[in-house]
Design an enzyme around this catalytic site. Structure first.
Site, PDB file in Angstrom:
ATOM      1  N   GLY A   1      -5.340   2.495  -3.243  1.00  0.00           N
ATOM      2  CA  GLY A   1      -6.581   3.549  -3.346  1.00  0.00           C
ATOM      3  C   GLY A   1      -6.516   4.098  -4.776  1.00  0.00           C
ATOM      4  O   GLY A   1      -7.723   4.714  -4.958  1.00  0.00           O
TER       5      GLY A   1
ATOM      6  N   ASP B   1       0.214   4.934   0.949  1.00  0.00           N
ATOM      7  CA  ASP B   1      -0.427   6.392   2.423  1.00  0.00           C
ATOM      8  C   ASP B   1      -0.288   5.388   3.300  1.00  0.00           C
ATOM      9  O   ASP B   1      -1.060   4.597   3.633  1.00  0.00           O
ATOM     10  CB  ASP B   1      -1.443   6.904   2.019  1.00  0.00           C
ATOM     11  CG  ASP B   1      -1.538   7.558   1.134  1.00  0.00           C
ATOM     12  OD1 ASP B   1      -0.876   8.399   0.748  1.00  0.00           O
ATOM     13  OD2 ASP B   1      -2.981   7.044  -0.180  1.00  0.00           O
TER      14      ASP B   1
ATOM     15  N   ASP C   1       1.175  -1.340  -0.239  1.00  0.00           N
ATOM     16  CA  ASP C   1       0.041  -0.206   0.026  1.00  0.00           C
ATOM     17  C   ASP C   1       0.951   1.130  -0.204  1.00  0.00           C
ATOM     18  O   ASP C   1       1.630   1.290  -0.056  1.00  0.00           O
ATOM     19  CB  ASP C   1      -0.828   0.130   1.092  1.00  0.00           C
ATOM     20  CG  ASP C   1      -2.141   1.270   1.646  1.00  0.00           C
ATOM     21  OD1 ASP C   1      -1.951   1.481   0.393  1.00  0.00           O
ATOM     22  OD2 ASP C   1      -1.856   1.850   2.798  1.00  0.00           O
TER      23      ASP C   1
END
Length: 259
Positions: free
Chosen positions: A45, A12, A10
């Protein structure tokens, strides 16, 4: 050397600190993994255009964007899962009645259906990507959109969840939620890549810290939650490493035996 593995990170709160800085230790760890012959990919995302600089810095050309809806392996698009445009149009119309704007996002750009809104400015600026969506209320027409952003305060998305069954709503900021195709997740996007590569589940690893990492941390055999994650996210993972600010990537990779 360990058998070839694939490691998904991921961005962040995982690769990047909360100040959106890449720790030198994390950068070095990524290159060590690649030197050992492992595949390294990003699972985020974010839209692809929101982390081009990071991909260049880490020399990564495989990624799962938009929480699994747009998947690229070695620069080639291998999976796309666009939003239902008719349902999105209805959502936008309904949301505007509540002064809740929408940002439409494809693989190249993002456009807002309002000229400006404080919620958009406040939430997007936390990403520190150096750009904001411009105004184009018809951007959804004639193109594939892989995610949208709905801007509303915490809890207000419930009214949309009850009506719009084509979508999942995943909060990423106190003023904004991701709008995803129903059932779409990082885990599903990752599966498309690992199926292509034929890498065994026991050689799949994932690092994450957020609400949109839950499915990934549950599905991936060797899942690692960052120390800065909330408790319920840590509980979904097989391992828990240190915080992103405490060299959590290196510590986690050592914990699972990859470094």
């Amino acid at each position: 050397m360990k058998e070839k593995s694939i490691i998904f990170f991921d961005i962040d709160g995982t690769l990047l600190t909360h100040e959106k800085q890449l720790p030198q230790s994390a950068k070095e760890a990524v290159f060590q993994l690649k030197k050992k012959g492992h595949e390294v990919a990003i699972a985020t995302g974010r839209a692809p255009f929101m982390y081009e600089d990071l991909r260049k810095e880490l020399e990564i050309d495989s990624y799962v964007s938009y929480n699994g809806q747009y998947v690229v392996f070695k620069g080639e698009v291998i999976y796309k899962n666009p939003l239902n445009i008719l349902a999105l149009e209805r959502l936008a119309e309904t949301a505007l009645l509540n002064d809740h704007p929408i940002v439409y996002m494809d693989h190249e750009d993002m456009k807002a259906n309002v000229v400006e809104h404080a919620f958009i400015q406040e939430s997007i600026q936390t990403l520190k990507i150096g750009r904001f969506p411009t105004h184009d209320p018809l951007y959804y027409k004639g193109r594939d959109l892989f995610q949208s952003l709905l801007f509303c305060q915490e809890g207000e998305e419930k009214q949309y969840e009850e009506i719009f069954e084509d979508f999942d709503f995943v909060r990423w900021h106190p003023l904004s939620v991701d709008v995803l195709p129903k059932g779409g997740s990082k885990a599903r996007g990752i599966a498309k890549m690992t199926e292509k590569l034929g890498i065994a589940k026991s050689n799949q690893y994932a690092f994450g810290d957020g609400e949109n990492d839950m499915e990934m941390l549950t599905a991936i055999y060797n899942s690692v939650a960052m120390g800065n994650a909330e408790d319920h996210i840590k509980a979904a993972a097989k391992y828990v490493t240190k915080s992103v600010d405490e060299d959590g990537i290196v510590h986690g990779l050592q914990m699972v035996g990859l470094l």
